[in-house]
Design a protein around this motif. Structure first.
Motif, PDB file in Angstrom:
ATOM      1  N   ALA A 135      33.105  37.207  25.482  1.00 17.63           N
ATOM      2  CA  ALA A 135      32.692  36.262  26.595  1.00 17.63           C
ATOM      3  C   ALA A 135      33.101  36.666  27.782  1.00 17.63           C
ATOM      4  CB  ALA A 135      33.244  34.799  26.177  1.00 17.63           C
ATOM      5  N   GLY A 136      31.951  36.634  28.631  1.00 21.67           N
ATOM      6  CA  GLY A 136      32.364  37.241  29.983  1.00 21.67           C
ATOM      7  C   GLY A 136      31.891  38.624  30.332  1.00 21.67           C
ATOM      8  N   ASN A 137      32.539  39.141  31.386  1.00 19.58           N
ATOM      9  CA  ASN A 137      32.183  40.742  31.781  1.00 19.58           C
ATOM     10  C   ASN A 137      32.983  41.276  30.610  1.00 19.58           C
ATOM     11  OD1 ASN A 137      32.072  43.199  32.914  1.00 19.58           O
ATOM     12  ND2 ASN A 137      31.976  42.174  34.910  1.00 19.58           N
ATOM     13  N   ILE A 138      32.282  42.574  29.974  1.00 20.30           N
ATOM     14  CA  ILE A 138      32.641  43.089  28.924  1.00 20.30           C
ATOM     15  C   ILE A 138      32.816  44.598  29.194  1.00 20.30           C
ATOM     16  CG2 ILE A 138      32.339  41.685  26.993  1.00 20.30           C
ATOM     17  CD1 ILE A 138      29.971  43.096  26.412  1.00 20.30           C
ATOM     18  N   ASP A 139      32.636  45.187  30.730  1.00 19.59           N
ATOM     19  CA  ASP A 139      32.871  46.449  31.312  1.00 19.59           C
ATOM     20  C   ASP A 139      34.162  47.019  30.868  1.00 19.59           C
ATOM     21  OD1 ASP A 139      32.525  48.860  32.212  1.00 19.59           O
ATOM     22  OD2 ASP A 139      32.570  47.901  34.364  1.00 19.59           O
ATOM     23  N   ASP A 140      34.051  48.053  29.965  1.00 16.62           N
ATOM     24  CA  ASP A 140      35.375  48.750  29.516  1.00 16.62           C
ATOM     25  C   ASP A 140      35.857  49.996  30.510  1.00 16.62           C
ATOM     26  OD1 ASP A 140      33.262  50.459  29.006  1.00 16.62           O
ATOM     27  OD2 ASP A 140      34.177  50.930  27.096  1.00 16.62           O
ATOM     28  N   CYS A 141      35.327  50.067  31.652  1.00  9.84           N
ATOM     29  CA  CYS A 141      35.673  51.189  32.683  1.00  9.84           C
ATOM     30  C   CYS A 141      36.058  50.601  34.018  1.00  9.84           C
ATOM     31  CB  CYS A 141      34.691  52.363  32.638  1.00  9.84           C
ATOM     32  SG  CYS A 141      35.164  53.658  33.832  1.00  9.84           S
ATOM     33  N   PHE A 142      37.459  50.187  33.951  1.00 12.18           N
ATOM     34  CA  PHE A 142      37.908  49.545  35.359  1.00 12.18           C
ATOM     35  C   PHE A 142      39.224  50.259  35.472  1.00 12.18           C
ATOM     36  CE2 PHE A 142      38.517  46.656  32.007  1.00 12.18           C
ATOM     37  CZ  PHE A 142      40.028  46.409  32.031  1.00 12.18           C
ATOM     38  N   ARG A 143      39.703  49.707  36.977  1.00 13.49           N
ATOM     39  CA  ARG A 143      41.428  49.854  37.091  1.00 13.49           C
ATOM     40  C   ARG A 143      41.395  49.342  38.676  1.00 13.49           C
ATOM     41  NH1 ARG A 143      37.465  53.786  36.336  1.00 13.49           N
ATOM     42  NH2 ARG A 143      36.778  54.505  38.533  1.00 13.49           N
ATOM     43  N   ILE A 144      42.525  48.541  38.629  1.00 15.55           N
ATOM     44  CA  ILE A 144      42.587  47.842  39.962  1.00 15.55           C
ATOM     45  C   ILE A 144      44.322  47.673  40.206  1.00 15.55           C
ATOM     46  CG2 ILE A 144      42.571  45.626  38.606  1.00 15.55           C
ATOM     47  CD1 ILE A 144      41.795  44.394  41.122  1.00 15.55           C
ATOM     48  N   GLY A 145      44.548  47.929  41.227  1.00 20.47           N
ATOM     49  CA  GLY A 145      45.998  48.129  41.696  1.00 20.47           C
ATOM     50  C   GLY A 145      46.194  46.501  42.440  1.00 20.47           C
ATOM     51  N   VAL A 146      47.250  46.079  42.311  1.00 15.30           N
ATOM     52  CA  VAL A 146      47.854  44.789  42.905  1.00 15.30           C
ATOM     53  C   VAL A 146      49.102  44.952  43.697  1.00 15.30           C
ATOM     54  CG1 VAL A 146      48.214  42.313  42.615  1.00 15.30           C
ATOM     55  CG2 VAL A 146      46.480  43.330  41.172  1.00 15.30           C
ATOM     56  N   LYS A 147      49.136  44.782  44.929  1.00 14.41           N
ATOM     57  CA  LYS A 147      50.468  45.033  45.620  1.00 14.41           C
ATOM     58  C   LYS A 147      50.982  43.457  46.223  1.00 14.41           C
ATOM     59  CE  LYS A 147      51.929  47.028  50.012  1.00 14.41           C
ATOM     60  NZ  LYS A 147      51.438  47.859  51.294  1.00 14.41           N
ATOM     61  N   MET A 148      52.122  43.342  45.991  1.00 14.60           N
ATOM     62  CA  MET A 148      52.747  42.090  46.287  1.00 14.60           C
ATOM     63  C   MET A 148      53.475  42.295  47.555  1.00 14.60           C
ATOM     64  SD  MET A 148      55.138  39.467  44.293  1.00 14.60           S
ATOM     65  CE  MET A 148      56.766  40.509  44.325  1.00 14.60           C
ATOM     66  N   THR A 149      53.260  41.471  48.543  1.00 15.85           N
ATOM     67  CA  THR A 149      54.220  41.448  49.782  1.00 15.85           C
ATOM     68  C   THR A 149      54.787  39.952  49.904  1.00 15.85           C
ATOM     69  OG1 THR A 149      52.084  40.924  51.314  1.00 15.85           O
ATOM     70  CG2 THR A 149      52.674  43.089  50.838  1.00 15.85           C
ATOM     71  N   ARG A 150      55.418  39.801  51.130  1.00 15.75           N
ATOM     72  CA  ARG A 150      56.192  38.581  51.417  1.00 15.75           C
ATOM     73  C   ARG A 150      55.187  37.309  51.495  1.00 15.75           C
ATOM     74  NH1 ARG A 150      58.381  35.915  55.776  1.00 15.75           N
ATOM     75  NH2 ARG A 150      57.459  37.609  57.183  1.00 15.75           N
ATOM     76  N   LYS A 151      54.009  37.773  52.038  1.00 18.26           N
ATOM     77  CA  LYS A 151      53.128  36.580  52.409  1.00 18.26           C
ATOM     78  C   LYS A 151      51.733  36.575  51.730  1.00 18.26           C
ATOM     79  CE  LYS A 151      55.136  35.348  56.869  1.00 18.26           C
ATOM     80  NZ  LYS A 151      54.894  35.056  58.430  1.00 18.26           N
ATOM     81  N   ALA A 152      51.365  37.844  51.198  1.00 14.77           N
ATOM     82  CA  ALA A 152      50.015  37.885  50.603  1.00 14.77           C
ATOM     83  C   ALA A 152      50.293  38.971  49.282  1.00 14.77           C
ATOM     84  CB  ALA A 152      49.436  38.898  51.700  1.00 14.77           C
ATOM     85  N   LEU A 153      49.142  38.496  48.352  1.00 11.47           N
ATOM     86  CA  LEU A 153      48.996  39.326  47.269  1.00 11.47           C
ATOM     87  C   LEU A 153      47.477  40.261  47.353  1.00 11.47           C
ATOM     88  CD1 LEU A 153      50.001  39.499  44.400  1.00 11.47           C
ATOM     89  CD2 LEU A 153      48.125  38.094  43.542  1.00 11.47           C
TER      90      LEU A 153
END
Length: 323
Positions: A135-153
């Motif tokens: 159920a939902g998006n079943i694309d199997d080729c992806f990558r994403i970086g998440v950066k955490m700072t003091r005031k923002a994601l």
């Protein structure tokens, strides 16, 4: 007959809701754990900065070779969407903001066809386990970086400035082999950046960094979700990822070696790394991967869920004899 059909449909719906609720709880728990881990890491670095500000000759060991500390691996974009959504919900409980939230919802939260048009899926005639996985998006080729700072994601951060890497085995394998680029680079390529743009230098730097796996050198926790589904894709991709974890980097990448923890310098980070595998069932490939690449000095813990209500009661089946 009609009544039994309605009961079957209702039971099918209840099983799917229970499976989705259980998986959503796991996702939320993992997201909370990741944020807590990053907060502890950030607090230690800030304390180290304060200590160095008071005494520049003091020894502080609180960092790794590169910034990424957490790696979340899942088979499809629908699971990545749930995980990042849980991160955003926990993060937005304060006054912090999330960057590129709309872009993420468009790319991971929608179901599109080959032409990029949004489509409505109907999986009501499919089995319960099929609905839960696909159920939902079943694309199997992806990558994403998440950066955490003091005031923002910050979403879509390049790998060397991200804190959490959320990838699929195929997506990360292509980046490690240099056959593809992170989505942050593709955004620059398809947007307003041109040949005369002053940001091309940073763009080339990101492109160069995608031909290696140094961003996996300082991973402290790996979470692999839906291992049973990944086993149906290409298990070798996941094995190669674990072979690249916690190796010595080929380049410095601006690292301050005076603050790198000894466990990374001595190439013993794999003994301290926490590895979490979530699967609907066990299988030999998973056991081999666990026994080969997971050697934490604190040992191993195995948790098994118990189904209190059977999916099908054998006592209610009526025997049929065909002569």
């Amino acid at each position: 007959m009609l009544r039994s059909r309605r009961l079957c449909v209702q039971r099918k719906r209840n099983l799917k809701e229970r499976a989705d609720a259980c998986h959503d709880t796991q996702i939320t728990t993992m997201a909370a754990y990741c944020l807590n881990h990053l907060q502890v890491v950030r607090d230690n670095i800030l304390k180290g900065n304060m200590r160095l500000a008071k005494d520049a000759t003091s020894e502080v060991r609180d960092q790794g070779f590169t910034r990424p500390r957490l790696l979340f691996i899942c088979p499809f974009k629908n699971t990545a969407y749930k995980f990042v959504t849980a991160l955003m919900e926990l993060w937005e409980q304060g006054e912090s903001q999330v960057e590129q939230k709309r872009r993420f919802q468009d790319e991971y939260g929608r179901v599109v066809d080959s032409d990029g048009d949004e489509v409505e899926e109907d999986l009501s005639d499919r089995p319960v386990d099929y609905q839960h996985v696909f159920a939902g998006n079943i694309d199997d080729c992806f990558r994403i970086g998440v950066k955490m700072t003091r005031k923002a994601l910050k979403l879509y951060a390049d790998f060397y400035s991200a804190d959490i890497l959320i990838v699929s085995p195929l997506g990360l394998k292509l980046v490690m082999d240099g056959q593809d680029q992170p989505q942050a680079v593709k955004k620059h390529k398809n947007s307003k950046f041109d040949k005369n743009n002053k940001n091309n230098k940073s763009d080339k730097k990101i492109r160069k960094s995608t031909n290696d796996s140094d961003y996996l050198s300082s991973i402290e926790c790996v979470i692999v979700d839906q291992c049973d589904v990944i086993a149906m894709q290409n298990w070798e991709h996941l094995t190669e990822i674990f072979e690249k974890l916690n190796n010595l980097p080929k380049e410095s990448h601006g690292c301050d070696f005076s603050r790198v923890m000894n466990v990374f310098l001595d190439k013993r980070a794999d003994r301290m790394r926490q590895s979490v595998f979530l699967s609907a069932f066990g299988f030999p490939e998973l056991s081999h991967l666990f026994n080969t690449h997971c050697r934490n000095i604190l040992g191993v813990e195995l948790f098994e869920s118990v189904v209190h209500e059977p999916v099908l009661s054998l006592s209610k089946l009526k025997p049929e004899f065909h002569i």
